[in-house]
Design an enzyme around this catalytic site. Structure first.
Site, short mmCIF file in Angstrom:
data_model
loop_
_atom_site.label_atom_id
_atom_site.label_comp_id
_atom_site.label_asym_id
_atom_site.label_seq_id
_atom_site.Cartn_x
_atom_site.Cartn_y
_atom_site.Cartn_z
N LYS A 34 0.75 -1.32 -0.12
CA LYS A 34 0.16 -0.01 0.05
C LYS A 34 0.82 1.22 0.09
O LYS A 34 0.66 2.10 -0.85
CB LYS A 34 -0.99 -0.14 1.30
CG LYS A 34 -1.85 1.05 1.46
CD LYS A 34 -2.53 1.00 2.77
CE LYS A 34 -1.41 1.16 3.74
NZ LYS A 34 -2.05 1.29 5.24
N THR A 35 1.65 1.41 0.77
CA THR A 35 2.54 2.75 1.00
C THR A 35 3.45 2.55 -0.17
O THR A 35 3.80 3.83 -0.73
CB THR A 35 3.59 2.46 2.31
OG1 THR A 35 2.92 1.85 3.17
CG2 THR A 35 4.23 3.72 2.59
N ASP A 230 -5.03 8.22 3.13
CA ASP A 230 -4.52 6.88 3.75
C ASP A 230 -5.07 6.37 4.80
O ASP A 230 -5.81 7.24 5.64
CB ASP A 230 -2.83 6.63 4.08
CG ASP A 230 -2.34 5.21 4.23
OD1 ASP A 230 -3.11 4.22 4.03
OD2 ASP A 230 -1.15 5.18 4.77
N GLU A 231 -5.41 4.92 5.25
CA GLU A 231 -6.11 4.56 6.24
C GLU A 231 -7.48 5.16 6.25
O GLU A 231 -8.04 5.51 7.35
CB GLU A 231 -5.33 4.97 7.51
CG GLU A 231 -3.99 4.41 7.83
CD GLU A 231 -3.65 2.95 8.08
OE1 GLU A 231 -4.66 2.18 7.88
OE2 GLU A 231 -2.55 2.51 8.06
N GLN A 261 -9.24 -3.75 8.76
CA GLN A 261 -8.36 -2.97 9.60
C GLN A 261 -9.00 -1.79 10.31
O GLN A 261 -8.19 -1.00 10.81
CB GLN A 261 -7.25 -2.91 9.03
CG GLN A 261 -6.31 -4.12 8.45
CD GLN A 261 -4.91 -3.54 7.77
OE1 GLN A 261 -4.16 -3.12 8.49
NE2 GLN A 261 -4.90 -4.00 6.53
N ARG A 610 0.56 -8.34 11.00
CA ARG A 610 1.84 -7.48 11.03
C ARG A 610 3.04 -8.39 11.03
O ARG A 610 4.18 -7.87 10.82
CB ARG A 610 1.85 -6.98 12.78
CG ARG A 610 0.88 -5.70 13.13
CD ARG A 610 0.87 -4.91 12.02
NE ARG A 610 -0.35 -5.30 11.12
CZ ARG A 610 -0.65 -4.65 9.84
NH1 ARG A 610 0.15 -3.77 9.38
NH2 ARG A 610 -1.81 -5.07 9.18
#
Length: 710
Positions: A34-35, A230-231, A261, A610
């Site tokens: 994603k980043t 983002d998020e 998430q 994670r």
DNA sequence: CGAAAGGCTCTTTTT
DNA sequence: GAGCCTTTCG
């Protein structure tokens, strides 16, 4: 050397990078790059389409994420370990930051349109609680019958849902709602008197500014040709509205998120924003990133089993080319002490294989309170750890004191800052003196600082006036010097002229506290090139808006101890989740609400995903919570992981490090006994056992003794 | 006035 | 078990 922007991206990622026109929704599973997509997309806009970086707005969840994004895009200017996507000379032109940081900047520039002074103070959690207490006091309400915390939540909810106080008032039913309403109004008045905004105001006031002044909004709308968030699953209504406003003109809006998430509903975040997005914008291009590059097959499968049990969710098919990997380890210990010892010894085992370093390991938990037992074990065994955000640096007394001086200099109306330091160091100004001063202030409708001025100006030779004059002289001197002294210089003045240095040195742990003060000075020094006024404003704003994860220092080799919430966005080769128990994860507070229960599940999912290589799910049979010991059932989430993914750890009869005084044990030759003392010894434990039948005291190493607990 | 001691309520998660 | 507030004493 600058990388080619599209090479190395998979088809979906490439599609996401190249979709630069109109509204785009990127649903990005954990570890799906994603980043990478976000940074490459920005680089692509700038390099391939020649969009000026000034015309791009990128919203991140933490300051750390913002910094990392800039590093990846433009490099750090030094010798970079990774090749930047763009040239360093462009750094600083992009608008990147959290919603709060970005809004704080907007309000600094344009807040005056809605009556916000550019030197406003940002009130953090502690400040707003003090302010609510003061509001209660002024309304002659008892703090005991009206606890400030729930009131603060209620106010926060109103602001984040963009309700006006009247909205809330119209739906108030009970006596408490009504009280709450009155406190809210008083609280707002106090904020205003103090020339201060709370966290939620930063967002809400910006939305109001844009609504009331379309010309101001138009300025930003025109500037930001491209907006990225983002998020997105964790945005709330204010944030959603803000994005909608800013992208209103060009409509080049790209949001990235993963409904699975979403873990901040208690901060009024609303997953439905993702759904609203597809409704509010026409022709949304939705792209799913489903290939996972982070975790092993096993981890991904286990995570999927956990999350699939949620009812209200969009099915997603994550897959990976990664190896099958190690089994998930599920371990069961007696209590939180043993759990902690287990964690330490497992970490040590992993380190001893030389395959892993301490930094590769993270221990995650649901509540902050769980960290204590774990910390104690790490300290006992002398293993370095880094605790994300327990005693926050900026929460330390000396730091808050020094900052209060600076806040008062920056904004003389800030009464919270005033009260904090008026008698620190002690100047003989106690309750009574302050009461008197407060009366002058309320009678004349002026700030405490102004009241002090008036009192001193009268030139009476009472001891009261003399005491206040001492304080006033200090503040006035700081204010005068602030015109040509930067933030770091002002801190020096607080330490020396205000006598703060001598004061902390005479107290307990004086040297440490002075070290902290100097650390703050070093932070301030980073803003030196902004000049006197600029550096002070930047320091105060920066300090108010930092988050714990922002300061996560990866340079030291240490195990990370972190809450599941804060772990979002991070990754580690090894992840331990402690406290896999009913009432803890899922937390007891979510039991009466199916939606909240689903959020607990997502939290667990976030934790597991994670991990790159190994996951340990650890639980204790008994646990001390708020003083009392209680026994907990295993977490329901453990039941969702199929047996075949779980490796049963070979449990030695008694795991080393598990024995404590009072435990009854059996030894092959000595028979039954009771442990009277135990000391940790490197990676083992030295125990003393009193055996029955005249055998007496024996001292032995736990690992060698081959004891059986009875 | 200030330091020290005792009593009270909480802990879910945080920008 | 800890922090916060109130009370008490010097």
């Amino acid at each position: 050397m600058i990388q080619n922007i599209l090479t190395g991206l998979n088809a979906k990622q490439k599609e996401a990078v190249e979709a630069i026109q109109g509204p785009v929704l990127i649903v990005a599973g954990p570890g799906s790059g994603k980043t990478r997509v976000i940074t490459h997309r920005i680089a692509y806009l700038i390099k391939t389409w020649d969009i000026h970086p000034r015309r791009i707005l990128a919203v991140t969840f933490t300051n750390k994420a913002a910094r990392e994004m800039e590093d990846r895009l433009f490099g750090k200017g030094e010798k970079d370990s990774v090749t930047p996507l763009l040239s360093y000379s462009m750094r600083g032109q992009l608008t990147v930051g959290t919603f709060h940081a970005i809004c704080a900047r907007f309000l600094r520039i344009d807040g005056h349109h809605i009556g916000i002074d550019r030197n406003y103070t940002i009130y953090d959690d502690g400040d707003r609680l003090s302010l609510i207490k003061r509001a209660l006091e002024q309304l002659m309400l008892d703090v005991k019958t009206h606890p400030p915390r729930p009131i603060q939540y209620a106010i926060s909810e109103v602001k984040n849902k963009l309700l006006t106080p009247e909205d809330k008032a119209s739906q108030s039913e009970s006596y408490f709602d009504e009280v709450r309403q009155r406190v809210y109004e008083k609280y707002e008045q106090l904020l205003n008197d103090n020339n201060a905004l709370d966290f939620d105001d930063l967002l809400m006031k910006t939305v109001q500014l844009f609504e009331a002044h379309p010309e101001v909004l138009a300025k930003y709308q025109s500037r930001y040709l491209h907006v990225m968030v983002d998020e997105f699953q964790d945005t709330n209504l204010v944030q959603y509205t803000l994005v909608k406003q800013l992208a209103g003109k060009h409509r080049n809006i790209c949001v990235v998120g993963d409904p699975d998430q979403s873990i901040y509903s208690w901060r009024q975040a609303d997953i439905r924003n993702i759904l609203s997005f597809e409704r509010d914008y026409t022709n949304v291009k939705t792209i799913y990133l489903e290939q996972n590059y982070r975790s092993s097959q096993t981890i991904l499968e286990a995570a999927d089993c956990i999350i699939s049990a949620n009812i209200s969710r969009k099915e997603k098919a994550l897959w990976t080319k990664n190896q099958q990997g190690a089994h998930i380890t599920v371990a069961e210990l007696y209590d939180e002490r043993e759990e902690a010892q287990y964690l330490v010894s497992e970490v040590e085992k992993l380190i001893s294989t030389k395959r892993y370093k301490l930094t590769n390991c993270a221990i995650m938990y649901r509540t902050n309170a769980q960290s204590r037992a774990i910390e104690e074990a790490f300290i006992r065994y002398g293993l370095p750890y880094r605790l994300v955000g327990a005693t926050k640096f900026y929460d330390r007394r000396e730091i808050r004191d020094i900052l209060a001086y600076l806040k008062l200099v920056n904004n003389s109306a800030d009464s919270i800052a005033f009260l904090r330091i008026v008698n620190v160091p002690p100047r003989g100004i106690g309750q009574k003196s302050i009461k008197e001063l407060a009366r002058v202030a309320t009678d004349n409708e002026i700030s405490l600082y102004e009241a002090t001025r008036r009192l001193v100006a009268k030139n009476e030779r009472t001891s009261l006036v003399k005491k206040f004059k001492v304080f006033l002289d200090i503040i006035d001197e700081l204010m005068a010097k602030a015109k040509n002294t930067d933030a770091a210089g002002l801190i020096d003045l607080v330490l020396m002229n205000a006598g703060y240095k001598d004061y902390i040195l005479t107290g307990e742990a004086g040297e440490d506290r002075l070290d902290n003060a100097m650390e703050l000075r070093a932070v301030a020094d980073d803003f030196a090139d902004l000049g006197p006024e600029g550096s002070l404003a930047a320091l105060l704003e920066g300090v108010a808006l930092v988050s714990d994860v922002d300061n996560l220092d990866e340079k030291i080799d240490a195990v990370t101890l972190i809450t599941l919430h804060k772990a979002k966005g991070l990754e580690f080769p090894i992840v331990f989740i402690a406290g896999m128990e009913e009432y803890l994860l899922p937390h007891i507070r979510s039991f009466d609400n199916a939606e909240q229960m689903e959020e607990e599940r997502r939290l667990c999912y976030v934790g597991v995903t994670r991990a790159k290589e190994r996951v340990y799910l650890v639980r204790a049979l008994r646990r001390h919570m708020m003083g009392v010991s209680s026994s907990n059932e295993p977490s329901r989430f453990l039941d969702d992981i199929p047996e075949k993914l779980i490796g049963t750890p070979q449990q030695p009869k008694v795991h080393k490090g598990f024995l404590k005084a009072g435990d009854k044990v059996r030894h092959e030759t000595f028979g039954d006994g009771i442990i009277v003392a135990s000391f940790p010894a490197k990676d083992d434990q030295e125990i003393t056992v009193a055996f029955k039948g005249g055998v007496g005291l024996k001292r032995m190493m736990a690992s060698m003794a081959n004891l059986e607990r009875i």
